[in-house]
Design a protein around this motif. Sequence first.
Motif, PDB file in Angstrom:
ATOM      1  N   LEU A 116       0.829  -1.207   0.000  1.00  0.00           N
ATOM      2  CA  LEU A 116       0.000   0.000   0.000  1.00  0.00           C
ATOM      3  C   LEU A 116       0.855   1.245   0.000  1.00  0.00           C
ATOM      4  O   LEU A 116       2.016   1.239   0.427  1.00  0.00           O
ATOM      5  CB  LEU A 116      -0.967   0.007   1.180  1.00  0.00           C
ATOM      6  N   LEU A 117       0.263   2.303  -0.511  1.00  0.00           N
ATOM      7  CA  LEU A 117       0.856   3.638  -0.517  1.00  0.00           C
ATOM      8  C   LEU A 117      -0.122   4.581   0.153  1.00  0.00           C
ATOM      9  O   LEU A 117      -1.259   4.729  -0.307  1.00  0.00           O
ATOM     10  CB  LEU A 117       1.131   4.107  -1.950  1.00  0.00           C
ATOM     11  N   THR A 118       0.285   5.200   1.268  1.00  0.00           N
ATOM     12  CA  THR A 118      -0.523   6.235   1.905  1.00  0.00           C
ATOM     13  C   THR A 118       0.020   7.595   1.494  1.00  0.00           C
ATOM     14  O   THR A 118       1.203   7.736   1.162  1.00  0.00           O
ATOM     15  CB  THR A 118      -0.516   6.101   3.436  1.00  0.00           C
ATOM     16  N   ALA A 150       7.320  -4.158 -13.474  1.00  0.00           N
ATOM     17  CA  ALA A 150       8.026  -5.138 -12.646  1.00  0.00           C
ATOM     18  C   ALA A 150       7.188  -6.376 -12.346  1.00  0.00           C
ATOM     19  O   ALA A 150       7.627  -7.234 -11.580  1.00  0.00           O
ATOM     20  CB  ALA A 150       8.463  -4.485 -11.339  1.00  0.00           C
ATOM     21  N   GLY A 151       6.014  -6.486 -12.910  1.00  0.00           N
ATOM     22  CA  GLY A 151       5.194  -7.668 -12.666  1.00  0.00           C
ATOM     23  C   GLY A 151       3.759  -7.359 -12.309  1.00  0.00           C
ATOM     24  O   GLY A 151       2.896  -8.239 -12.369  1.00  0.00           O
ATOM     25  N   GLY A 152       3.503  -6.127 -11.884  1.00  0.00           N
ATOM     26  CA  GLY A 152       2.123  -5.690 -11.693  1.00  0.00           C
ATOM     27  C   GLY A 152       1.420  -6.242 -10.480  1.00  0.00           C
ATOM     28  O   GLY A 152       0.222  -6.531 -10.526  1.00  0.00           O
ATOM     29  N   ALA A 153       2.137  -6.392  -9.350  1.00  0.00           N
ATOM     30  CA  ALA A 153       1.466  -6.824  -8.125  1.00  0.00           C
ATOM     31  C   ALA A 153       0.418  -5.790  -7.733  1.00  0.00           C
ATOM     32  O   ALA A 153       0.606  -4.587  -7.922  1.00  0.00           O
ATOM     33  CB  ALA A 153       2.481  -6.987  -6.998  1.00  0.00           C
ATOM     34  N   ASP A 191      -7.672  -2.581 -12.830  1.00  0.00           N
ATOM     35  CA  ASP A 191      -7.913  -3.917 -12.279  1.00  0.00           C
ATOM     36  C   ASP A 191      -7.094  -4.240 -11.034  1.00  0.00           C
ATOM     37  O   ASP A 191      -7.494  -5.109 -10.250  1.00  0.00           O
ATOM     38  CB  ASP A 191      -7.600  -4.985 -13.347  1.00  0.00           C
ATOM     39  N   HIS A 192      -5.958  -3.575 -10.841  1.00  0.00           N
ATOM     40  CA  HIS A 192      -5.038  -3.997  -9.783  1.00  0.00           C
ATOM     41  C   HIS A 192      -4.691  -2.898  -8.785  1.00  0.00           C
ATOM     42  O   HIS A 192      -3.955  -3.156  -7.828  1.00  0.00           O
ATOM     43  CB  HIS A 192      -3.741  -4.537 -10.396  1.00  0.00           C
ATOM     44  N   PRO A 242      -6.064  -5.166  -1.734  1.00  0.00           N
ATOM     45  CA  PRO A 242      -5.880  -6.438  -2.431  1.00  0.00           C
ATOM     46  C   PRO A 242      -4.612  -7.192  -2.036  1.00  0.00           C
ATOM     47  O   PRO A 242      -4.544  -8.407  -2.247  1.00  0.00           O
ATOM     48  CB  PRO A 242      -5.837  -6.031  -3.907  1.00  0.00           C
ATOM     49  N   ALA A 243      -3.633  -6.523  -1.474  1.00  0.00           N
ATOM     50  CA  ALA A 243      -2.394  -7.195  -1.065  1.00  0.00           C
ATOM     51  C   ALA A 243      -2.209  -7.186   0.450  1.00  0.00           C
ATOM     52  O   ALA A 243      -1.120  -7.455   0.943  1.00  0.00           O
ATOM     53  CB  ALA A 243      -1.195  -6.545  -1.751  1.00  0.00           C
TER      54      ALA A 243
END
Length: 439
Positions: A116-118, A150-153, A191-192, A242-243
């Motif tokens: 996450l990014l706050t 980098a993979g799109g987590a 979507d992500h 989502p993560a």
Amino acid sequence: MPTPNPVSTPTPRLTRASAGARPPAPVRAVHLGLGAFHRAHQAVYTMADPDWGVAAYTFRNAELPRRLTEQDGLYTLQVRGDGEPQTRIVDSISRAHPGGDTDRWLADLASPDVALLTLTITEAGYRAAGNDDGSAIGRVLAGLRGRHRAGGAPIALVPCDNLPGNGSVLRDAVRNAAEGEDSGFRCWLEDHVSFVDTVVDRITPATTADDAVTAARLTGFDDHAPVVTEPFSEWLLAGEFPAGRPAWENAGARFVGDLAAYEQRKLWFLNGAHTLLAYTGPALGCATVDEAVRHPVLAALTESWWDTAARHASLPAEDLVDYRERLLRRFSSRGIRHHLLHIAVGGSQKIPARILPVLRAERSRQRLPEPAIAALAGWLIHLRDREVADPRADELVALARADDGARRVLSAIDTDLADDRELVSAVDDYVDHLHHSVR
């Protein structure tokens, strides 16, 4: 023989070793907008989950990250109410970085370990131009672009600024900035990347040199980055992670389905009253919030503002009565010296969200609410007579100093209100009233 003077023992610098603190937690969250509010609010909530460390970035101040780095990310939180301040050492910031550390920023946002990014970038940060121009949104977009490559987590973006629907505001800002990007990246954003709505509340005034002295006296450590705040703290969130996320609820955060009524309550009652006092208080000789709410004229204006806002609020009346009582206690606390001119920063962003919704509702019923008019009149005086910190300062100061300044300033934030001759006349008259009152 004279007795030699005892050798004073220097106060040890606050570090993880000197404080006996745990090692830095692995970075699983990134924060943009490192400052006092983040360190009094989100960083404190994150302490409830020792498995989550924060990499905090500021693009305004290189000195604070340096001080925090020297202290292994630690700092003293002073909670001031009545009596002696209560202190705790906050250890959730694992790393602190200046804005020039672009490579590390991109690496952190690309890492699948980061969930996450706050953000605390102030209201103006969401409206500044995006893309790669150095704005906050531009930097967020660059980080997300790198994450996609980098993979799109998946990742959650959690804005923590005083904007209604702040998650939606951030989503729209990112989407707009990404309009020229390739379709694969834009689909990945949809979507992500989730955008979480929040309501945040904790009064956190600017730190002074005396606060560092107090921190050393109370903790025994030399702290070059202390933070002062009030006992009250609130964090409401609505959205998907989502993560994963820290167990913020263990520190009192609440997850709800719909924030609209709570956003309205916070913006109108707390922030609206702050804005009212920030512009009328200095005109009547007050410097801080606690001074202002003890001034009989300003106290009456504040209560009148709350009465007016309550007529249009969504929450039940009994909830608003309790909230008002708590606000008055918070505003009156002498432990927090919350300077009005600090609150007055950025009026062009704050007034449309905090004052105008109530004013429009009142005008639709043919009423001229004195506290809203007072806030606009005080803002006009502020623009004319004081140093103005606002993203639209040059434009607004010039408008305010014109012969028909009230109408011109109103036209810059709401053309319908600017066409309301009765309102414009009332604002002009109230400017004269405030000037006369201070004489």
